[in-house]
Design an enzyme around this catalytic site. Structure first.
Site, short mmCIF file in Angstrom:
data_model
loop_
_atom_site.label_atom_id
_atom_site.label_comp_id
_atom_site.label_asym_id
_atom_site.label_seq_id
_atom_site.Cartn_x
_atom_site.Cartn_y
_atom_site.Cartn_z
N ARG A 41 0.86 -1.19 0.00
CA ARG A 41 0.00 0.00 0.00
C ARG A 41 0.89 1.23 0.00
O ARG A 41 1.66 1.46 0.94
CB ARG A 41 -0.90 -0.01 1.24
CG ARG A 41 -1.83 1.20 1.35
CD ARG A 41 -2.77 1.02 2.55
NE ARG A 41 -3.71 2.10 2.69
CZ ARG A 41 -3.47 3.22 3.39
NH1 ARG A 41 -2.33 3.37 4.01
NH2 ARG A 41 -4.40 4.15 3.46
N SER A 110 -12.40 -3.27 0.99
CA SER A 110 -12.57 -2.59 2.28
C SER A 110 -14.03 -2.31 2.54
O SER A 110 -14.72 -1.78 1.67
CB SER A 110 -11.86 -1.23 2.26
OG SER A 110 -10.48 -1.38 2.19
N LYS A 139 -3.99 6.07 9.45
CA LYS A 139 -4.96 6.53 8.45
C LYS A 139 -6.00 7.36 9.19
O LYS A 139 -6.78 6.84 9.97
CB LYS A 139 -5.61 5.32 7.77
CG LYS A 139 -6.55 5.73 6.65
CD LYS A 139 -7.07 4.54 5.85
CE LYS A 139 -7.81 5.10 4.66
NZ LYS A 139 -8.87 4.34 4.16
N1 3NM Z 1 -7.21 1.17 6.40
P1 3NM Z 1 -2.46 0.66 11.80
S1 3NM Z 1 -7.25 1.78 8.85
C1 3NM Z 1 -4.81 1.14 5.80
O1 3NM Z 1 -10.15 1.60 8.28
C2 3NM Z 1 -5.89 1.31 6.76
O2 3NM Z 1 -9.96 0.92 6.24
C3 3NM Z 1 -8.02 1.39 7.39
O3 3NM Z 1 -2.94 1.09 10.36
C4 3NM Z 1 -9.49 1.31 7.30
O4 3NM Z 1 -2.38 -0.84 11.83
C5 3NM Z 1 -5.74 1.65 8.09
O5 3NM Z 1 -1.09 1.27 11.92
C6 3NM Z 1 -4.47 1.87 8.79
O6 3NM Z 1 -3.40 1.23 12.79
C7 3NM Z 1 -4.19 0.84 9.87
#
Ligand code: 3NM
Ligand code: MG
Length: 510
Positions: A41, A110, A139
């Site tokens: 990503r 997603s 994010k």
């Molecule tokens: N998508 P971390 S949250 C890439 O909610 C991504 O769809 C998300 O990162 C969504 O594991 C996210 O560092 C980031 O919290 C997750």
């Protein structure tokens, strides 16, 4: 390649997370630590760079025989022959990607709502990403924070589909077991967790992935509860109560109270009277040491301050990590915006073995039809007995824990069994701190008797309420004032009797 979603790595090339390291090296280390699937990503690089990096990553994943998916960019996936793609709701639509990609390519979608999940399943997605689990700095433009309860509701709605599921957002070592455990509904659980910063941003990605792998495979300590086959028979439960009270007095557990200042003294006296060892410690950092005594933690937010929630969270995480019981008493949960937010934050921040509250508080924790509470008193009831029993059971079922809804009749449930307890005395409602003390007493029993949480809480509750009845019946007790010392005496009397193996205090009383 088989689709194993259990430890799903999503890469991130931003300097804050990658910290100048080579992405391919980080990914290879993570795979050595047990990552089962990788998604590349990268939201910013130029197409040429994307293809170059994806191609290098593919050499790594192929070496270990695990799939590489490309986020958003079907063209990049095609260019390097990746095993598939992961598409967000604003990316290329499923059918177009399906048409472009070779047969058998993996397509993940997603989703953050039931509708999106159902659509993805109808389209034929191989798996769905469910998010956002918890707020995350990785994010920030996420749509909605689902938490474990929201994730569970989504899983329930799609439980007749075999589609793969993976949760994403803010998942780390301290919450991964809870995420898997509490998101599960009867018919469907998560197949895995998707991680960005907790692996890519870790000091040592391999060690981090190893730790995740271990946590995912092992049963969380807080889930260890064996139910006896005769468990739903109240009589059978009652037969075990005296022995559990005796055991509690022998264990002499530490109960760590993060309690409000109104009732601290009374609650400490109740814990001492039943033969436990109370400590009143509102400073969250102390939990690191205190949790090592293998007692219980009570979080009672009766006098919430601007610092309370972060202190609660530190303590909650320390006790969760050690697998020791935590009780949540969401005092005045619906009274103010600040308290409502505190409830959401804490429910997302850790696992509670027991949630204890009056009707308004339990309704606020449940989250639907919450009503503005006036102050922290219990207030008039709006649910009938059936509804209270059901609310108690449903919340316990959703959280995979034990819930105690207090009132003239108390309802206690572990999601399967529901027990109504009629014991107690009206004086209990005329003295401040009696409800809060039940949280502390429950903690002592949960610490001492771990194999059946419902039975542990029931034992403490009966000891407490029968002591209240005994105290109120003394001829020198004329009202709430004289009730308090008599009540402490009667708790002590039951403790002394129970320690000697005398079971008569309970006979015919519950
Ligand atoms: N998508 P971390 S949250 C890439 O909610 C991504 O769809 C998300 O990162 C969504 O594991 C996210 O560092 C980031 O919290 C997750
Ligand atoms: Mg996207």
């Amino acid at each position: 390649m088989p689709l194993d979603l259990s430890l799903y790595l999503v890469t991130d090339s931003t300097p804050a997370i990658l910290k100048g390291r080579d992405l391919c090296t980080v990914v290879e280390e993570a795979i050595k630590g047990g990552v089962t699937i990788v998604q590349y990503r990268d939201k910013t690089s130029d197409t040429g760079d994307l293809i170059a990096t994806a191609s290098k990553l593919h050499q790594v994943t192929q070496k270990y025989g695990i799939p590489l998916l490309i986020n958003d960019r079907v063209d990049v996936a095609l260019a390097i022959g990746a095993e598939g793609v992961h598409l967000g709701q604003d990316d290329m639509v499923f059918d177009a990607a399906k048409k472009l990609l070779p047969k058998g390519a993996i397509i993940g979608i997603s989703t953050s709502t039931v509708q999106e999940a159902q659509k993805a399943i109808a389209d034929g997605a191989d798996y769905i990403g469910i998010g956002t689990m918890f707020a995350t700095s990785t994010k920030t433009n996420t749509k909605s924070i689902l938490g474990t309860a929201g994730t569970q509701a989504l899983l329930k709605a799609i439980s007749d589909s075999p589609v793969g599921t993976v949760a994403i957002g803010g998942i780390n070592h301290s919450n991964v077991q809870r995420v898997l455990y509490q998101s599960r509904c009867d018919a469907k659980g998560l197949d895995g967790v998707a991680i960005v910063s907790a692996i890519v941003g870790a000091e040592d990605p391999q060690t981090s992935a190893e730790k995740f792998t271990h946590l995912i495979k092992s049963t969380p300590t807080f889930a260890l509860t064996c139910q006896t086959s005769r468990a739903d028979e109240v009589d059978a439960l009652l037969r075990d109560v005296p022995a559990i009270v005796r055991k509690m007095t022998e264990v002499h557990p530490l109960v760590h109270n993060m309690i409000n200042f109104v009732v601290a003294n009374f609650v400490a006296n109740v814990a001492l009277s039943i033969g436990a060892s109370p400590i009143m410690a509102p400073y969250g950092d102390e939990a690191q040491d205190l949790c090592k005594f293998d007692g219980a933690l009570l979080i009672n937010m009766g006098t919430l301050t601007s610092e309370s929630v972060s202190n609660y969270q530190k303590a909650l995480q320390a006790y969760n990590a050690r697998g020791n019981p935590v009780i949540y008493d969401p005092v005045g949960a619906a009274a103010t915006e600040i308290r409502r937010n505190a409830v959401s934050t804490l429910m997302a921040g850790g696992y509670f073995d027991l949630i204890k509250g009056n009707e308004g508080e339990i309704r606020q924790v449940w989250g639907s039809g919450a009503v503005q509470q006036r102050g922290v008193d219990s207030g008039p009831s709006t649910l009938d007995e059936q509804q209270k029993a059901r609310l108690t059971r449903d919340l316990a079922r959703r959280e995979h824990n034990v819930v105690l809804l207090t009132g003239a009749t108390d309802y206690l449930s572990d999601g399967e069994r529901v027990i109504a307890v009629e014991n107690g005395h009206p004086y209990l409602g005329r003295v401040t701190g009696t409800g809060c003390a039940i949280g502390s007493v429950s903690g002592c029993f949960l610490a001492a008797h771990r194999s059946d949480k419902l039975l542990a809480v029931l034992s403490g509750l009966l000891m407490f309420e029968i002591a209240a009845e005994n105290a109120a019946s003394k001829d020198y007790v004329r009202g709430p004032g004289s009730f308090v010392p008599a009540f402490l005496d009667e708790l002590y009397a039951i403790q002394t009797a129970a320690a000697k193996g005398d079971e008569s205090w309970l006979a015919g009383r519950a």
